[in-house]
Write a protein that holds these residues in place. Structure first.
Motif, mmCIF file in Angstrom:
data_model
loop_
_atom_site.group_PDB
_atom_site.id
_atom_site.type_symbol
_atom_site.label_atom_id
_atom_site.label_comp_id
_atom_site.label_asym_id
_atom_site.label_seq_id
_atom_site.Cartn_x
_atom_site.Cartn_y
_atom_site.Cartn_z
ATOM 1 N N LEU A 93 -45.667 -5.755 -14.658
ATOM 2 C CA LEU A 93 -47.028 -5.927 -15.144
ATOM 3 C C LEU A 93 -47.949 -6.083 -13.939
ATOM 4 O O LEU A 93 -47.878 -7.067 -13.222
ATOM 5 C CB LEU A 93 -47.125 -7.154 -16.052
ATOM 6 C CG LEU A 93 -46.066 -7.249 -17.151
ATOM 7 C CD1 LEU A 93 -46.347 -8.451 -18.028
ATOM 8 C CD2 LEU A 93 -46.029 -5.979 -17.973
ATOM 9 N N LYS A 94 -48.819 -5.131 -13.726
ATOM 10 C CA LYS A 94 -49.639 -5.143 -12.525
ATOM 11 C C LYS A 94 -50.987 -4.506 -12.829
ATOM 12 O O LYS A 94 -51.060 -3.405 -13.357
ATOM 13 C CB LYS A 94 -48.919 -4.354 -11.416
ATOM 14 C CG LYS A 94 -49.510 -4.483 -10.047
ATOM 15 C CD LYS A 94 -49.470 -5.909 -9.572
ATOM 16 C CE LYS A 94 -48.071 -6.501 -9.575
ATOM 17 N NZ LYS A 94 -48.096 -7.937 -9.196
ATOM 18 N N ILE A 95 -52.072 -5.211 -12.484
ATOM 19 C CA ILE A 95 -53.411 -4.670 -12.677
ATOM 20 C C ILE A 95 -54.314 -5.282 -11.617
ATOM 21 O O ILE A 95 -54.166 -6.463 -11.268
ATOM 22 C CB ILE A 95 -53.938 -4.962 -14.105
ATOM 23 C CG1 ILE A 95 -55.190 -4.135 -14.399
ATOM 24 C CG2 ILE A 95 -54.181 -6.438 -14.304
ATOM 25 C CD1 ILE A 95 -55.575 -4.113 -15.870
ATOM 26 N N PRO A 96 -55.229 -4.513 -11.034
ATOM 27 C CA PRO A 96 -56.102 -5.033 -9.975
ATOM 28 C C PRO A 96 -56.924 -6.234 -10.432
ATOM 29 O O PRO A 96 -57.359 -6.316 -11.589
ATOM 30 C CB PRO A 96 -56.999 -3.836 -9.651
ATOM 31 C CG PRO A 96 -56.195 -2.644 -10.043
ATOM 32 C CD PRO A 96 -55.411 -3.082 -11.242
ATOM 33 N N GLY A 97 -57.143 -7.153 -9.514
ATOM 34 C CA GLY A 97 -57.894 -8.360 -9.827
ATOM 35 C C GLY A 97 -59.318 -8.095 -10.249
ATOM 36 O O GLY A 97 -59.890 -8.847 -11.061
ATOM 37 N N ASP A 98 -59.930 -7.025 -9.721
ATOM 38 C CA ASP A 98 -61.312 -6.729 -10.104
ATOM 39 C C ASP A 98 -61.407 -6.328 -11.571
ATOM 40 O O ASP A 98 -62.394 -6.638 -12.258
ATOM 41 C CB ASP A 98 -61.897 -5.627 -9.215
ATOM 42 C CG ASP A 98 -61.090 -4.344 -9.264
ATOM 43 O OD1 ASP A 98 -59.908 -4.385 -8.901
ATOM 44 O OD2 ASP A 98 -61.643 -3.306 -9.660
ATOM 45 N N MET A 99 -60.366 -5.653 -12.085
ATOM 46 C CA MET A 99 -60.367 -5.282 -13.498
ATOM 47 C C MET A 99 -60.218 -6.510 -14.383
ATOM 48 O O MET A 99 -60.832 -6.591 -15.455
ATOM 49 C CB MET A 99 -59.246 -4.279 -13.781
ATOM 50 C CG MET A 99 -59.510 -2.894 -13.233
ATOM 51 S SD MET A 99 -58.318 -1.681 -13.855
ATOM 52 C CE MET A 99 -59.055 -0.159 -13.229
ATOM 53 N N VAL A 100 -59.409 -7.472 -13.941
ATOM 54 C CA VAL A 100 -59.276 -8.715 -14.693
ATOM 55 C C VAL A 100 -60.619 -9.438 -14.755
ATOM 56 O O VAL A 100 -61.041 -9.922 -15.812
ATOM 57 C CB VAL A 100 -58.215 -9.626 -14.046
ATOM 58 C CG1 VAL A 100 -58.128 -10.959 -14.784
ATOM 59 C CG2 VAL A 100 -56.849 -8.943 -14.047
ATOM 60 N N ALA A 101 -61.311 -9.495 -13.611
ATOM 61 C CA ALA A 101 -62.619 -10.165 -13.564
ATOM 62 C C ALA A 101 -63.629 -9.460 -14.467
ATOM 63 O O ALA A 101 -64.395 -10.105 -15.204
ATOM 64 C CB ALA A 101 -63.133 -10.213 -12.128
ATOM 65 N N ASN A 102 -63.641 -8.130 -14.432
ATOM 66 C CA ASN A 102 -64.569 -7.382 -15.283
ATOM 67 C C ASN A 102 -64.276 -7.600 -16.766
ATOM 68 O O ASN A 102 -65.191 -7.731 -17.585
ATOM 69 C CB ASN A 102 -64.489 -5.891 -14.950
ATOM 70 C CG ASN A 102 -65.140 -5.569 -13.616
ATOM 71 O OD1 ASN A 102 -65.962 -6.331 -13.113
ATOM 72 N ND2 ASN A 102 -64.761 -4.443 -13.029
ATOM 73 N N ALA A 103 -63.001 -7.640 -17.128
ATOM 74 C CA ALA A 103 -62.628 -7.888 -18.518
ATOM 75 C C ALA A 103 -63.063 -9.284 -18.954
ATOM 76 O O ALA A 103 -63.544 -9.478 -20.082
ATOM 77 C CB ALA A 103 -61.113 -7.729 -18.704
ATOM 78 N N MET A 104 -62.935 -10.259 -18.066
ATOM 79 C CA MET A 104 -63.365 -11.621 -18.378
ATOM 80 C C MET A 104 -64.870 -11.683 -18.605
ATOM 81 O O MET A 104 -65.348 -12.329 -19.541
ATOM 82 C CB MET A 104 -62.967 -12.571 -17.243
ATOM 83 C CG MET A 104 -61.472 -12.800 -17.119
ATOM 84 S SD MET A 104 -61.025 -13.741 -15.643
ATOM 85 C CE MET A 104 -61.859 -15.288 -15.979
ATOM 86 N N ILE A 105 -65.625 -10.981 -17.762
ATOM 87 C CA ILE A 105 -67.088 -10.976 -17.897
ATOM 88 C C ILE A 105 -67.498 -10.376 -19.239
ATOM 89 O O ILE A 105 -68.347 -10.916 -19.962
ATOM 90 C CB ILE A 105 -67.725 -10.203 -16.732
ATOM 91 C CG1 ILE A 105 -67.527 -10.968 -15.421
ATOM 92 C CG2 ILE A 105 -69.220 -9.965 -16.991
ATOM 93 C CD1 ILE A 105 -67.921 -10.179 -14.190
ATOM 94 N N LEU A 106 -66.890 -9.232 -19.597
ATOM 95 C CA LEU A 106 -67.236 -8.581 -20.863
ATOM 96 C C LEU A 106 -66.807 -9.422 -22.059
ATOM 97 O O LEU A 106 -67.518 -9.492 -23.070
ATOM 98 C CB LEU A 106 -66.580 -7.201 -20.927
ATOM 99 C CG LEU A 106 -67.457 -6.006 -20.511
ATOM 100 C CD1 LEU A 106 -68.628 -5.838 -21.489
ATOM 101 C CD2 LEU A 106 -67.995 -6.174 -19.099
ATOM 102 N N ALA A 107 -65.652 -10.078 -21.961
ATOM 103 C CA ALA A 107 -65.191 -10.919 -23.064
ATOM 104 C C ALA A 107 -66.131 -12.106 -23.270
ATOM 105 O O ALA A 107 -66.475 -12.452 -24.412
ATOM 106 C CB ALA A 107 -63.774 -11.412 -22.779
ATOM 107 N N ILE A 108 -66.550 -12.728 -22.172
ATOM 108 C CA ILE A 108 -67.478 -13.861 -22.270
ATOM 109 C C ILE A 108 -68.799 -13.411 -22.889
ATOM 110 O O ILE A 108 -69.359 -14.074 -23.768
ATOM 111 C CB ILE A 108 -67.710 -14.478 -20.878
ATOM 112 C CG1 ILE A 108 -66.432 -15.151 -20.378
ATOM 113 C CG2 ILE A 108 -68.861 -15.481 -20.919
ATOM 114 C CD1 ILE A 108 -66.505 -15.608 -18.939
ATOM 115 N N THR A 109 -69.292 -12.255 -22.439
ATOM 116 C CA THR A 109 -70.560 -11.743 -22.959
ATOM 117 C C THR A 109 -70.449 -11.407 -24.447
ATOM 118 O O THR A 109 -71.341 -11.723 -25.247
ATOM 119 C CB THR A 109 -70.988 -10.489 -22.179
ATOM 120 O OG1 THR A 109 -71.052 -10.805 -20.788
ATOM 121 C CG2 THR A 109 -72.345 -9.992 -22.648
#
Length: 227
Positions: A45-61
């Protein structure tokens, strides 16, 4: 609500990758084997940290005015599989391209990793190639009144460290499950337009795995965990 985005690719979770680099960069030390099946069903299971951060931002919004709880699994396990064979190839290519040196300045020869399909085969390999020679060194040391005590103690500590790492990470090395990311996919599809999708990209399909591992993730592991 003011929001920002992470535009530059960043390493993903580093600690699950550390044992790979610990073993491989130690053949860069002593060991050139890894536990884990080298077949198509062995996934990481591997995904870039920037994608995780972007997903968190969109989920919060998206859920800022909602009281419901939604679990988002941000992972590459379903949509863009990372196989152990890919990691093996990328680690070797990185070590060949970026020469490693010992503490005395001597260059370390890069060797390809060899995956063991079961813990039983791993233990047999370690017994034959390392444990028995160590036992021979121990007996010789006793016969020579402790002449090789320092060398034996050093090798024995290294051997125990490797075996401990193998036992700790064995359940994860042989893990073949995938995690449901349907909620994350719904979040991605809910984005308003293509501009927003480009700004807050977290689609695992867009990951160029070889480039990401060699140029971002592996250097991150070495910089932050192995130095």
């Amino acid at each position: 609500m003011p929001i920002a985005r992470v535009a530059s690719a960043a390493p993903s979770w580093l600690f699950d990758f550390a044992p790979v680099m610990t073993f491989s960069s130690t053949r860069i030390g002593s060991y050139d084997i890894l536990i884990g099946s080298k077949n198509e069903s062995s996934l990481v299971l591997k995904i870039p940290g920037d994608m995780v951060a972007n997903a968190m931002i969109l989920a919060i919004t998206t859920h800022s005015n909602q009281h419901s709880e939604v679990i988002y699994h941000v992972s590459s396990s379903v949509r863009n599989l990372v196989k152990t064979s890919t990691i093996e190839k990328c680690v070797y290519q990185y070590i060949v391209k970026n020469h490693q040196t010992r503490s005395d300045g001597k260059e370390i020869k890069a060797n390809k990793l060899h995956f063991k399909r079961t813990m039983t085969s791993f233990h047999i390999y370690m017994l034959l190639h390392y444990r028995l020679p160590l036992e021979g060194l121990r007996l010789m040391n006793l016969a020579l009144f402790g002449l090789f005590t320092q060398q034996y103690n050093t090798y024995w500590r290294e051997y125990k460290r490797v075996m401990l790492l193998a036992d700790i990470y064995a359940p994860y090395a042989f893990f073949k499950g995938c995690f449901d990311d349907s909620n994350l996919e719904c979040l991605r599809k809910a984005m308003v337009n293509n501009v927003e999708m480009k700004l807050f990209d977290f689609d695992p399909v867009n990951i160029e795995l070889d480039d990401y591992l060699i140029n971002i993730h592996i250097p991150g592991v070495i910089k932050y965990l192995l130095k």
